[in-house]
Design a protein around this motif. Sequence first.
Motif, PDB file in Angstrom:
ATOM      1  N   LYS A 253       0.961  -1.244  -0.112  1.00  0.00           N
ATOM      2  CA  LYS A 253      -0.065  -0.098   0.005  1.00  0.00           C
ATOM      3  C   LYS A 253       0.761   1.263  -0.067  1.00  0.00           C
ATOM      4  O   LYS A 253       0.526   2.410  -0.742  1.00  0.00           O
ATOM      5  CB  LYS A 253      -0.887   0.046   1.160  1.00  0.00           C
ATOM      6  CG  LYS A 253      -2.169  -0.794   1.047  1.00  0.00           C
ATOM      7  CD  LYS A 253      -2.879  -0.618   2.437  1.00  0.00           C
ATOM      8  CE  LYS A 253      -4.014   0.242   2.163  1.00  0.00           C
ATOM      9  NZ  LYS A 253      -5.278   0.297   2.973  1.00  0.00           N
ATOM     10  N   ALA A 254       2.041   1.269   0.813  1.00  0.00           N
ATOM     11  CA  ALA A 254       2.963   2.234   0.693  1.00  0.00           C
ATOM     12  C   ALA A 254       3.634   2.647  -0.480  1.00  0.00           C
ATOM     13  O   ALA A 254       3.838   3.716  -0.808  1.00  0.00           O
ATOM     14  CB  ALA A 254       3.698   2.171   2.008  1.00  0.00           C
ATOM     15  N   ALA A 255       3.669   1.443  -1.361  1.00  0.00           N
ATOM     16  CA  ALA A 255       4.286   1.570  -2.446  1.00  0.00           C
ATOM     17  C   ALA A 255       3.246   2.011  -3.648  1.00  0.00           C
ATOM     18  O   ALA A 255       3.686   2.189  -4.834  1.00  0.00           O
ATOM     19  CB  ALA A 255       4.788   0.426  -3.032  1.00  0.00           C
ATOM     20  N   GLY A 256       2.163   2.356  -3.111  1.00  0.00           N
ATOM     21  CA  GLY A 256       1.080   2.871  -4.023  1.00  0.00           C
ATOM     22  C   GLY A 256      -0.023   1.759  -4.906  1.00  0.00           C
ATOM     23  O   GLY A 256      -1.055   2.348  -5.403  1.00  0.00           O
ATOM     24  N   ARG A 257       0.310   0.626  -4.351  1.00  0.00           N
ATOM     25  CA  ARG A 257      -0.832  -0.428  -4.755  1.00  0.00           C
ATOM     26  C   ARG A 257      -2.020  -0.560  -3.977  1.00  0.00           C
ATOM     27  O   ARG A 257      -1.967  -0.217  -2.634  1.00  0.00           O
ATOM     28  CB  ARG A 257      -0.053  -1.624  -4.834  1.00  0.00           C
ATOM     29  CG  ARG A 257       1.000  -2.041  -5.900  1.00  0.00           C
ATOM     30  CD  ARG A 257       1.717  -3.200  -6.016  1.00  0.00           C
ATOM     31  NE  ARG A 257       0.802  -4.329  -6.143  1.00  0.00           N
ATOM     32  CZ  ARG A 257       1.336  -5.657  -6.323  1.00  0.00           C
ATOM     33  NH1 ARG A 257       2.285  -6.073  -6.037  1.00  0.00           N
ATOM     34  NH2 ARG A 257       0.088  -6.608  -6.539  1.00  0.00           N
ATOM     35  N   PRO A 258      -3.192  -0.615  -4.591  1.00  0.00           N
ATOM     36  CA  PRO A 258      -4.427  -0.691  -3.774  1.00  0.00           C
ATOM     37  C   PRO A 258      -4.846  -1.843  -3.179  1.00  0.00           C
ATOM     38  O   PRO A 258      -5.820  -2.558  -2.965  1.00  0.00           O
ATOM     39  CB  PRO A 258      -5.489  -0.103  -4.829  1.00  0.00           C
ATOM     40  CG  PRO A 258      -4.961  -0.909  -6.078  1.00  0.00           C
ATOM     41  CD  PRO A 258      -3.291  -0.610  -5.990  1.00  0.00           C
ATOM     42  N   VAL A 259      -4.090  -2.292  -2.202  1.00  0.00           N
ATOM     43  CA  VAL A 259      -4.130  -3.669  -1.468  1.00  0.00           C
ATOM     44  C   VAL A 259      -5.130  -3.418  -0.388  1.00  0.00           C
ATOM     45  O   VAL A 259      -5.321  -2.405   0.221  1.00  0.00           O
ATOM     46  CB  VAL A 259      -2.776  -3.985  -0.941  1.00  0.00           C
ATOM     47  CG1 VAL A 259      -2.892  -5.303  -0.029  1.00  0.00           C
ATOM     48  CG2 VAL A 259      -1.834  -4.486  -1.960  1.00  0.00           C
ATOM     49  N   ILE A 260      -5.964  -4.330  -0.183  1.00  0.00           N
ATOM     50  CA  ILE A 260      -7.180  -4.434   0.715  1.00  0.00           C
ATOM     51  C   ILE A 260      -6.525  -5.761   1.778  1.00  0.00           C
ATOM     52  O   ILE A 260      -6.332  -6.743   1.153  1.00  0.00           O
ATOM     53  CB  ILE A 260      -8.260  -4.665   0.435  1.00  0.00           C
ATOM     54  CG1 ILE A 260      -8.786  -3.439  -0.604  1.00  0.00           C
ATOM     55  CG2 ILE A 260      -9.359  -4.957   1.677  1.00  0.00           C
ATOM     56  CD1 ILE A 260     -10.062  -3.482  -1.006  1.00  0.00           C
ATOM     57  N   GLY A 261      -6.208  -5.509   2.743  1.00  0.00           N
ATOM     58  CA  GLY A 261      -5.758  -6.455   3.930  1.00  0.00           C
ATOM     59  C   GLY A 261      -6.664  -7.101   4.793  1.00  0.00           C
ATOM     60  O   GLY A 261      -7.537  -6.404   5.420  1.00  0.00           O
ATOM     61  N   PHE A 262      -6.849  -8.419   4.717  1.00  0.00           N
ATOM     62  CA  PHE A 262      -7.781  -9.242   5.682  1.00  0.00           C
ATOM     63  C   PHE A 262      -6.757  -9.948   6.397  1.00  0.00           C
ATOM     64  O   PHE A 262      -7.398 -11.003   7.141  1.00  0.00           O
ATOM     65  CB  PHE A 262      -8.505 -10.060   4.598  1.00  0.00           C
ATOM     66  CG  PHE A 262      -9.869  -9.578   3.978  1.00  0.00           C
ATOM     67  CD1 PHE A 262     -11.079  -9.264   4.503  1.00  0.00           C
ATOM     68  CD2 PHE A 262      -9.361  -8.983   2.764  1.00  0.00           C
ATOM     69  CE1 PHE A 262     -11.918  -8.815   3.713  1.00  0.00           C
ATOM     70  CE2 PHE A 262     -10.460  -8.293   1.949  1.00  0.00           C
ATOM     71  CZ  PHE A 262     -11.787  -8.262   2.348  1.00  0.00           C
ATOM     72  N   GLY A 263      -5.578  -9.525   6.706  1.00  0.00           N
ATOM     73  CA  GLY A 263      -4.731 -10.347   7.271  1.00  0.00           C
ATOM     74  C   GLY A 263      -4.814 -10.212   8.992  1.00  0.00           C
ATOM     75  O   GLY A 263      -4.669 -11.080   9.704  1.00  0.00           O
ATOM     76  N   ALA A 264      -4.691  -9.065   9.467  1.00  0.00           N
ATOM     77  CA  ALA A 264      -4.459  -8.652  11.033  1.00  0.00           C
ATOM     78  C   ALA A 264      -5.888  -8.738  11.727  1.00  0.00           C
ATOM     79  O   ALA A 264      -6.767  -8.014  11.128  1.00  0.00           O
ATOM     80  CB  ALA A 264      -3.768  -7.475  11.109  1.00  0.00           C
ATOM     81  N   GLY A 265      -5.484  -9.339  12.731  1.00  0.00           N
ATOM     82  CA  GLY A 265      -6.688  -9.413  13.907  1.00  0.00           C
ATOM     83  C   GLY A 265      -6.881  -8.341  14.545  1.00  0.00           C
ATOM     84  O   GLY A 265      -6.303  -8.141  15.666  1.00  0.00           O
ATOM     85  N   GLU A 266      -7.225  -7.057  13.886  1.00  0.00           N
ATOM     86  CA  GLU A 266      -7.158  -6.018  14.710  1.00  0.00           C
ATOM     87  C   GLU A 266      -8.317  -4.878  14.262  1.00  0.00           C
ATOM     88  O   GLU A 266      -8.682  -4.563  13.114  1.00  0.00           O
ATOM     89  CB  GLU A 266      -6.004  -5.175  14.095  1.00  0.00           C
ATOM     90  CG  GLU A 266      -5.675  -3.699  14.539  1.00  0.00           C
ATOM     91  CD  GLU A 266      -4.555  -2.944  14.130  1.00  0.00           C
ATOM     92  OE1 GLU A 266      -3.656  -2.808  15.138  1.00  0.00           O
ATOM     93  OE2 GLU A 266      -3.806  -3.323  13.052  1.00  0.00           O
ATOM     94  N   PRO A 267      -8.998  -4.597  15.081  1.00  0.00           N
ATOM     95  CA  PRO A 267     -10.341  -3.763  14.916  1.00  0.00           C
ATOM     96  C   PRO A 267     -10.072  -2.312  14.240  1.00  0.00           C
ATOM     97  O   PRO A 267      -8.935  -2.098  14.436  1.00  0.00           O
ATOM     98  CB  PRO A 267     -10.927  -3.532  16.426  1.00  0.00           C
ATOM     99  CG  PRO A 267     -10.321  -4.596  17.132  1.00  0.00           C
ATOM    100  CD  PRO A 267      -9.058  -4.948  16.705  1.00  0.00           C
ATOM    101  N   ASP A 268     -10.728  -2.027  13.221  1.00  0.00           N
ATOM    102  CA  ASP A 268     -10.647  -0.739  12.406  1.00  0.00           C
ATOM    103  C   ASP A 268     -10.985   0.568  13.077  1.00  0.00           C
ATOM    104  O   ASP A 268     -10.844   1.484  12.659  1.00  0.00           O
ATOM    105  CB  ASP A 268     -11.014  -0.950  11.122  1.00  0.00           C
ATOM    106  CG  ASP A 268     -12.673  -1.104  11.300  1.00  0.00           C
ATOM    107  OD1 ASP A 268     -13.174  -2.081  11.715  1.00  0.00           O
ATOM    108  OD2 ASP A 268     -13.397  -0.244  10.461  1.00  0.00           O
ATOM    109  N   PHE A 269     -11.555   0.181  14.416  1.00  0.00           N
ATOM    110  CA  PHE A 269     -12.227   1.514  15.229  1.00  0.00           C
ATOM    111  C   PHE A 269     -10.904   2.128  15.997  1.00  0.00           C
ATOM    112  O   PHE A 269     -10.065   1.474  16.287  1.00  0.00           O
ATOM    113  CB  PHE A 269     -13.398   1.093  16.099  1.00  0.00           C
ATOM    114  CG  PHE A 269     -14.433   0.342  15.438  1.00  0.00           C
ATOM    115  CD1 PHE A 269     -15.373   0.859  14.634  1.00  0.00           C
ATOM    116  CD2 PHE A 269     -14.399  -1.186  15.146  1.00  0.00           C
ATOM    117  CE1 PHE A 269     -16.517   0.468  14.213  1.00  0.00           C
ATOM    118  CE2 PHE A 269     -15.444  -1.688  14.663  1.00  0.00           C
ATOM    119  CZ  PHE A 269     -16.454  -0.934  14.081  1.00  0.00           C
TER     120      PHE A 269
END
Length: 415
Positions: free
Chosen positions: A42-58
């Motif tokens: 993502k930092a390199a500019g690719r529109p990656v969507i991550g389902f990897g980390a078990g981390e609330p987005d709130f």
Amino acid sequence: MSASTPQPDQSIRPADRRVSARIGAIAESATLAVDAKAKALKAAGRPVIGFGAGEPDFPTPGYIVDAAVEACRDPKNHRYTPAGGLPELKAAIAAKTLRDSGYEVDASQVLVTNGGKQAIYEAFAAILDPGDEVIIPAPYWTTYPESVRLAGGVPVEVVSDETTGYKVSVEQLEAARTENTKVVLFVSPSNPTGAVYTEAEAEAIGRWALEHGLWVLTDEIYEHLVYGGATFTSLPALLPELADKCVVVNGVAKTYAMTGWRVGWVIGPKDVIKAATNLQSHATSNVSNVAQRAALAAVAGDLDAVAEMREAFDRRRKTIVRMLNEIEGVVCPEPEGAFYVYPSVKGLLGKEIRGRRPESSGELAALILDEAEVAVVPGEAFGTPGYLRLSYALGDADLVEGISRVQKLLGEARD
């Protein structure tokens, strides 16, 4: 049974061994590795969507952040405090445990740790001797067996699958028990599957452990994230006679969206907690006082913010299960807890997708990242190849976009 920690090559001088066998055998956290790769892309500019980390987005609730800001300004938090945790936080954790689980403990039975991972490792380190076996139901969170190995124990895997809702039976546990078995791990709600044991199922496992004089380590980190008709069951509250050989690990990370604050805890018999506290006194000393003050505000407060997050997770849970089950070759049971789905992708392995034929879930996950720019974690990381873990703790729009990309890609699968 998993292999024990490899022994050093005696033909090599100790001074010439660059990394110890014990540490060299430990694998990188697969979930963190996937998350790091997704963030780098993502930092390199690719529109990656991550389902990897078990981390609330709130974000962490405001009243908790305010408590931390206030703590920063108080000079008493600029100094060392007891290695086992602030006395007021330990008391609040004991009160919260009674409130939420019905399990009554004293503050002296609580050790505050640098997150749930340290809690798990120190609990195992306090009760395991070299060669002691720990029964670990699989699919398992990737850190459990590594923590057992680090503590000198031997992880023994008992595998379940989607046909049983990813839950193991007493019969399976008994088949894995040997004269070296000391601990059984119990996790409900589960990471990575979202499985939740019923009260009757939990009681059966607890009574089996009691019958054979086994210790139980139970991870209650997802206690508030259950959906539909599912209910959370705390084993030592359900079976008070188990308490003398039961260790509970928990923390603020998932319930209060505080993954980065690094505050967890261990609850157990006083002698075990004293031993684990001694270990922590040499390993890390006290947890950051500012983070502890924030955790105090969290556990002493109400659960309104938690209810709001749970409602959003429940909505996303239903959406992701529906969308994944629309893909031919994917079988996705509906999880009853946590914020993960664990679909079987065995029906897609060996099929041609954009010129590649993935033969493993690891290869399929790599293909999905390369071609759909969606990050998922392969089942190999959790002890059960042929599956993927996806966290639905991300925004609704990203979830739909990400799974739509996966649908499009995997819909191209051909024999």
